[in-house]
Design an enzyme around this catalytic site. Structure first.
Site, PDB file in Angstrom:
ATOM      1  N   ASN A  66      -0.607   3.661   2.304  1.00  0.00           N
ATOM      2  CA  ASN A  66      -0.916   2.345   1.746  1.00  0.00           C
ATOM      3  C   ASN A  66      -0.178   1.304   2.562  1.00  0.00           C
ATOM      4  O   ASN A  66       0.997   1.016   2.325  1.00  0.00           O
ATOM      5  CB  ASN A  66      -0.493   2.286   0.273  1.00  0.00           C
ATOM      6  CG  ASN A  66      -1.342   3.208  -0.569  1.00  0.00           C
ATOM      7  OD1 ASN A  66      -2.498   2.903  -0.868  1.00  0.00           O
ATOM      8  ND2 ASN A  66      -0.798   4.361  -0.921  1.00  0.00           N
ATOM      9  N   GLU A  67      -0.891   0.784   3.544  1.00  0.00           N
ATOM     10  CA  GLU A  67      -0.293  -0.162   4.478  1.00  0.00           C
ATOM     11  C   GLU A  67      -0.196  -1.546   3.829  1.00  0.00           C
ATOM     12  O   GLU A  67      -0.779  -1.775   2.758  1.00  0.00           O
ATOM     13  CB  GLU A  67      -1.155  -0.235   5.741  1.00  0.00           C
ATOM     14  CG  GLU A  67      -1.269   1.078   6.517  1.00  0.00           C
ATOM     15  CD  GLU A  67       0.008   1.487   7.235  1.00  0.00           C
ATOM     16  OE1 GLU A  67       1.093   0.934   6.927  1.00  0.00           O
ATOM     17  OE2 GLU A  67      -0.062   2.371   8.097  1.00  0.00           O
ATOM     18  N   PRO A  68       0.551  -2.472   4.475  1.00  0.00           N
ATOM     19  CA  PRO A  68       0.646  -3.827   3.934  1.00  0.00           C
ATOM     20  C   PRO A  68      -0.737  -4.359   3.556  1.00  0.00           C
ATOM     21  O   PRO A  68      -1.708  -4.179   4.288  1.00  0.00           O
ATOM     22  CB  PRO A  68       1.241  -4.619   5.102  1.00  0.00           C
ATOM     23  CG  PRO A  68       2.080  -3.605   5.811  1.00  0.00           C
ATOM     24  CD  PRO A  68       1.358  -2.305   5.695  1.00  0.00           C
TER      25      PRO A  68
END
Ligand code: F6R
Length: 636
Positions: free
Chosen positions: A161-163
């Site tokens: 879950n990236e930025p």
């Protein structure tokens, strides 16, 4: 788990336990898992574990395997769900997370294969959405996740879950952040080979687990750890959403905790004991924060920054300033091997014996010149007996294209100029290269050739620094030769080889690195081996008279208050060092270490780091140099 807030931890929004080592932290988490499995087994119920991959959980998995093998911990009633999988990779791809889990845990315990869930990386693009929904449904059918293990990426990702990922997100296909891809570049032998997408559980999926443990090791994680624990919740750092969970504990080592306020600026949150170390840290920090040189700090600077106690104990500012100025001044020396016939009472290194036997330990070729090329050159020029030992061959970091170039050269020379046997060796390696493809494991011949290529670069680089090639030792430590990134295992054979080197060289001073690094990284393992070897050599005569100097490397530098020896380099000396770095041709396209800074190649990064330290010394009010290499004293 109750969260005890103390004066020192008042800024922390997630319960955080700091451990002496990653192994100690893993024991706590392994205990929690063991207790739960045993309770559930006794009740005839299943335990559902959420698992992570990457370097972080490897030692935890090793401990669980040990408990299974030696203490009879059974996983027969355990169901596992992994956080994520690279999209486009088959389960048997060497870098797929399915393969990683098989190698690191599943194949060594009695988990039922049908109870191990990892997202399918090969699912058809049109079927991804349904497959992700099915994954969520499978978790729900199992009764939800009891304990979820997490690592954290330097972007602040949990799972992938990236930025930009919000707290409601569920399992889905995502695009990987550039920093995440760069961090995976070594595993995939180049950033261009790292998949661009992954399937990951969402932040919401993770938050639905009953209990969460996030693990983090090494200084590379320190900054993101501080932002996650002390910052506000934000989609820019998805891990901050863990603050919403009421049973989430961070179990981290000292290095990963080093930027938490209670560790780095404890005087801002509570009363502390003003030791020599904390005083030095605080005053140098104060100068940098206020943008003043040490000698220009005034009482108000101290009182306005939580340091009134210090002023009362050791002030006024004038006295503290002078004292800390002198301490910092005394770290500077042009004589890293000690200056013969000089008063050494305020010098970092002692004057005698002279000349010294100086041992430089370089985890891989390049670390030496890159981190202390100027110092090596100085040591040699001052007549010391310099030995450089390359702990590993570094062969995993050589792209296939380099091997192909070397063998094409041999093949082109043909039997007229090289023997039949050499030619057949070259064609065998060529066939092996063709057969293995981009990601296949290297054969022993390919690895050997890659190691030899790095040796030749190391020789060429050492010559630039004025070191003759007889002074180089290529240790080829077995943990590396027999391993692969994130999967190395140190054995007694490694320690024995290190002892042998130490007993042969009998050094008066050792320059080493790896302290505080991610414990599965090559520098950290090389340092672990050195520490174990030093323990075994503790009875030797040379040991009593040996100083150990730590260099930070590869993509970082000690902070000002940590520096015990600062070796200034003239512009010419610095350019010579850069020439030495250039000799490592195979490493030109490799990202240096964690590549946390602006520069993306080792020579620019060396410039950024060494000239940056010189600027810091200048700003503190000390002499203005072109570049500085620095070291921290290590107490054995
Ligand atoms: C792995 C995962 C990632 C990693 C993170 C840290 O399944 O989901 O979030 O935990 O990238 O990776 P390492 O442990 O290699 O530093």
């Amino acid at each position: 788990m109750t969260h005890l807030v103390s004066e020192l931890t008042q800024l922390e929004r997630i319960p955080t336990q700091i451990y002496e080592s990653a192994d100690a932290a893993c024991l706590t988490v392994a205990d929690a898992i063991t207790d739960l499995i045993q309770q559930r087994n006794a009740a005839g119920k299943a335990t559902v574990l959420g698992l992570a991959t990457g370097s972080t959980p490897v030692r935890l998995y090793r401990e669980l395997i040990r408990r299974h093998q030696q203490e009879g911990l059974s996983f027969a009633n355990v169901i596992t769900f992994n956080l994520d999988e690279y999209y486009g990779l088959a389960g048997d791809h060497p870098e797929s997370y399915r393969k990683f889990m098989q190698d690191q845990l599943f194949d060594h315990v009695d988990l039922k294969p049908e109870n191990t869930y990892v997202p399918d990386g090969l699912v058809d693009r049109d079927a991804v959405f349904q497959s992700c929904k099915d994954y969520e449904a499978a978790i729900a059918d199992a009764g939800g996740i009891d304990i979820q293990i997490l690592g954290i990426g330097r972007t602040g990702h949990i799972g992938f879950n990236e930025p930009g990922s919000g707290p409601e997100t569920l399992t889905r296909l995502v695009t990987l952040d550039n920093l995440t891809r760069r961090d995976a570049a070594r595993d995939f032998l180049g950033e261009e080979n790292v998949p661009r997408h992954a399937i990951t559980m969402g932040v919401g999926t993770i938050l639905a687990a009953h209990q969460l443990f996030l693990l983090a090791w090494g200084e590379g994680k320190a900054s993101i750890m501080a932002q996650t624990v002390e910052g506000k919740q934000t989609e820019t750092i998805p891990a901050t959403f863990l603050q919403q969970h009421n049973n989430c504990t961070f179990c981290i080592d000292q290095a990963a905790a080093s930027q938490l306020t209670r560790q780095c600026h404890p005087w801002l949150v509570g009363r502390i004991e003003w030791t020599e170390e904390t005083t030095r840290k605080a005053v140098l920090w104060l100068a940098q924060k206020t943008g003043k040189s040490l000698l220009k700090l005034v009482d108000e600077d101290y009182t306005e920054n939580g340091m009134s106690d210090l002023l009362v104990e050791q002030g006024p500012a004038y006295d503290l300033n002078i004292r800390l100025f002198n301490v910092t001044q005394h770290t500077i020396t042009g004589w890293p091997g000690g200056k013969p016939n000089a008063d050494d009472s305020h010098r970092p290194e002692r004057a005698t014996p002279y000349p010294k036997r100086s041992l430089i330990l370089s985890p891989e070729p390049l670390d030496d010149v890159y981190c202390l090329g100027g110092t090596i050159n100085r040591l040699k020029q001052h007549g010391n007996q310099v030995t450089i030992a390359y702990q590993t061959s570094g062969n995993l970091a050589v792209p296939d294209t380099e091997v192909r170039r070397a063998i094409e050269l041999m093949i082109e020379l043909g039997t007229d100029r090289i023997g039949e046997a050499d030619l057949s060796y070259a064609t065998t390696v060529e066939t092996q290269l063709n057969e293995k493809g981009s990601f296949g494991a290297d054969t022993s011949e390919i690895r050997q050739l890659k190691g030899l290529i790095r040796r030749s670069e190391a020789r060429s680089s050492a010559r630039t620094l004025g070191i003759d090639t007889e002074s180089l030792h290529f240790m080829d430590l077995p943990f590396y030769e027999e391993g692969r990134y994130r999967r190395f295992i140190v054995t007694q054979a490694d320690i024995a080889k290190m002892c042998e080197l130490l007993e042969t060289v009998k050094p008066h001073q050792i320059f080493a690195t790896g302290y505080g690094h991610d414990p599965l990284s090559v520098p950290a393992l090389s340092f672990e081996i050195l520490s174990a070897a030093l323990e075994q050599c503790a009875g030797s005569e040379w040991f009593k008279d040996c100083n150990i100097w730590l260099y930070k490397g590869p993509a970082d530098e000690w902070e000002a208050h940590e520096i015990d020896m600062a070796v200034p380099l003239s512009p010419d000396e610095f350019e010579n060092k850069i020439q030495g770095i250039y000799q490592h041709q195979t490493q030109r396209s490799q990202s240096p270490g964690r590549a946390s800074k602006k520069s993306s190649n080792s020579w620019d990064l060396a410039r950024e780091i060494n000239c940056g330290t010189a600027e810091i010394y200048d700003a503190l009010g000390l002499a203005e140099y072109e570049a500085i290499e620095c070291f921290k004293r290590y107490s054995k």
